[in-house]
Design an enzyme around this catalytic site. Structure first.
Site, short mmCIF file in Angstrom:
data_model
loop_
_atom_site.label_atom_id
_atom_site.label_comp_id
_atom_site.label_asym_id
_atom_site.label_seq_id
_atom_site.Cartn_x
_atom_site.Cartn_y
_atom_site.Cartn_z
N GLU A 177 78.75 -21.32 118.39
CA GLU A 177 78.75 -21.95 117.08
C GLU A 177 79.11 -20.94 116.00
OE1 GLU A 177 75.39 -25.30 118.14
OE2 GLU A 177 75.14 -24.11 116.34
N CYS A 205 63.65 -14.34 121.56
CA CYS A 205 62.69 -14.29 120.44
C CYS A 205 61.99 -15.65 120.38
CB CYS A 205 63.40 -13.97 119.13
SG CYS A 205 64.17 -12.33 119.15
N SER A 245 73.94 -7.80 112.35
CA SER A 245 72.49 -7.90 112.44
C SER A 245 72.03 -7.64 113.87
CB SER A 245 72.05 -9.30 112.01
OG SER A 245 70.64 -9.42 112.10
N ASN A 292 62.79 -21.61 109.77
CA ASN A 292 63.45 -22.90 109.89
C ASN A 292 62.92 -23.59 111.15
OD1 ASN A 292 65.38 -22.79 107.66
ND2 ASN A 292 66.26 -21.07 108.78
N1 SAH Z 1 70.30 -11.14 117.48
C1 SAH Z 1 70.62 -10.66 116.16
C2 SAH Z 1 71.56 -11.59 115.43
C3 SAH Z 1 70.96 -12.96 115.07
S1 SAH Z 1 70.77 -13.02 113.35
C4 SAH Z 1 69.33 -10.45 115.38
O1 SAH Z 1 68.27 -10.78 115.89
O2 SAH Z 1 69.36 -9.87 114.30
C5 SAH Z 1 69.84 -14.44 113.11
C6 SAH Z 1 68.63 -14.15 112.25
O3 SAH Z 1 67.86 -15.36 112.10
C7 SAH Z 1 67.71 -13.14 112.88
O4 SAH Z 1 67.11 -12.35 111.89
C8 SAH Z 1 66.70 -14.03 113.53
O5 SAH Z 1 65.52 -13.36 113.82
C9 SAH Z 1 66.52 -15.10 112.49
N2 SAH Z 1 65.94 -16.33 113.00
C10 SAH Z 1 65.90 -16.74 114.27
N3 SAH Z 1 65.28 -17.94 114.38
C11 SAH Z 1 64.92 -18.27 113.12
C12 SAH Z 1 64.26 -19.41 112.58
N4 SAH Z 1 63.89 -20.42 113.35
N5 SAH Z 1 64.05 -19.43 111.24
C13 SAH Z 1 64.48 -18.41 110.46
N6 SAH Z 1 65.11 -17.33 110.92
C14 SAH Z 1 65.32 -17.25 112.24
#
Ligand code: SAH
Length: 345
Positions: free
Chosen positions: A92, A116, A193, A292
């Site tokens: 996506e 995560c 990131s 979110n």
């Molecule tokens: N794997 C990398 C790139 C993904 S960036 C990283 O972890 O940085 C996407 C961002 O959105 C990351 O900071 C992640 O932790 C965050 N994220 C993931 N799920 C989320 C959610 N449900 N609500 C808000 N932020 C979220």
């Protein structure tokens, strides 16, 4: 198939490849200009190339590796597109138009191995790395959605996957974004990131001068171990030490931290105090993202007054902090909601 994808080669690599087969390097620059500047992907339309080279390009190279499968548009203008690869995999990309800029959020992997606990992509598991062409094609494809008077001003590697676990392809794609004969983007308009793959951070910044964002989400190992399981391999002390040693980080070029706020998990005033202590002395900016919600998790965003109190404490602790307005949440395009849902339905 992707082995012959022309868009997977940075302009420099394209020059070398052309020279190897006896085509002058300036022809590679002409092709790069058609593809990256003008978005022309049909060799027959590259009118300043000799006819035999146009035929050769069409026969030997592919210019497209992803097909848009479905698009959803949010009430706030955010557009999420599911793109399919040749092997049936899905990724996506999300286009976020704002007044002064248009940000594109791209994916680097199909799924993600980091799991995560609050992230929808993490719940998918890992399928494979994207190759450089598949990363670059997200930019080409999404640019085609824009009206003529708009262009992509910022690219963030914050889609599906962990960019630093796909470093060679990430670097090749970033080189094409930055190259004057590629997309010619300013390095500071590109942000990578990471959840904290510590040994790869310096390697990335030595290769390309992009902005670094780090997904923090907690100021203690006890909490971070649960939210970001990678923390068990690279705990906070190791991560922070590595960031402090980066010569590329300065007041002008701080580390950007993301902190997803989750109700009752990492949102207390004491948590904020610990974040302040952790970041002290490191040039940085912290982005707060209220969680979110999505169907794979019971985690919820904190109530607004808890977010306010958390921010207030950070400011008192000397942290530069911004609250990120979530975009595209109504179409599952916001941070951590990317899960290729259409693909699995
Ligand atoms: N794997 C990398 C790139 C993904 S960036 C990283 O972890 O940085 C996407 C961002 O959105 C990351 O900071 C992640 O932790 C965050 N994220 C993931 N799920 C989320 C959610 N449900 N609500 C808000 N932020 C979220």
């Amino acid at each position: 198939m992707s082995a012959s994808a022309l868009i997977g080669l940075s302009p420099d690599r394209l020059r070398r490849r052309f020279e190897e087969v006896g085509v002058p390097a300036y022809r590679a620059d002409q092709v790069a200009e058609w593809v990256y500047r003008r978005g022309v992907l049909e060799p027959q339309a590259m009118t300043n190339l000799p006819q035999d080279l146009r035929g050769q390009l069409g026969a030997d190279w592919s210019f497209r590796v992803l097909e848009p499968i479905r698009e959803a548009q949010s009430s706030d203008g955010t557009r999420r597109v599911v793109l399919g690869a040749a092997d049936g995999a899905f990724v996506e990309a999300v286009l976020i138009p704002e007044e002064e800029r248009t940000t594109l959020c791209v994916s680097t992997q199909v799924g993600c191995p980091l799991a995560c606990s609050f992230c929808a992509t993490g719940a998918l598991g890992f399928t494979r790395n994207l190759d450089a062409a598949e990363i670059v094609d997200q930019v080409l494809r999404m640019r085609e959605l824009l009206p003529d008077d708009r262009s992509i001003t910022n690219v963030v590697f914050m889609g599906m996957g962990e960019p630093l676990l796909n470093l060679p392809n990430l670097i090749a794609a970033v080189e094409t974004l930055l190259h004057p004969k590629g997309f010619a983007m300013a390095p500071r308009r590109v942000t990578v990131s990471t959840a904290g793959v510590v040994p790869k951070i310096a390697e990335l910044l030595e290769a390309v001068p992009v902005n670094l964002a780090v997904s923090l989400h907690a100021a203690t190992d006890a909490v971070r171990d649960v939210l970001v399981p990678l923390n068990r391999r690279f705990p906070l002390a190791q991560l922070m030490q590595a960031l402090r040693e980066l010569p590329q980080i300065s007041r002008r070029h701080p580390v950007f931290f993301e902190y997803t706020m989750i109700d009752g998990v990492n949102d207390s005033v004491e948590d904020a105090r610990q974040v302040g202590r952790l970041l002290r002395g490191l040039p940085s900016k912290l982005n707060l993202i209220p969680m979110n919600a999505h169907s794979d998790t019971g985690y919820r965003p904190p109530p607004p007054e808890r977010i306010d109190a958390f921010m207030g404490e950070l400011v008192r602790g000397g942290v530069t902090v911004t609250l990120r307005r979530s975009r595209g949440a109504d179409i599952d395009a916001a941070c951590g909601q990317l899960a290729g849902r259409e693909a699995s339905q």
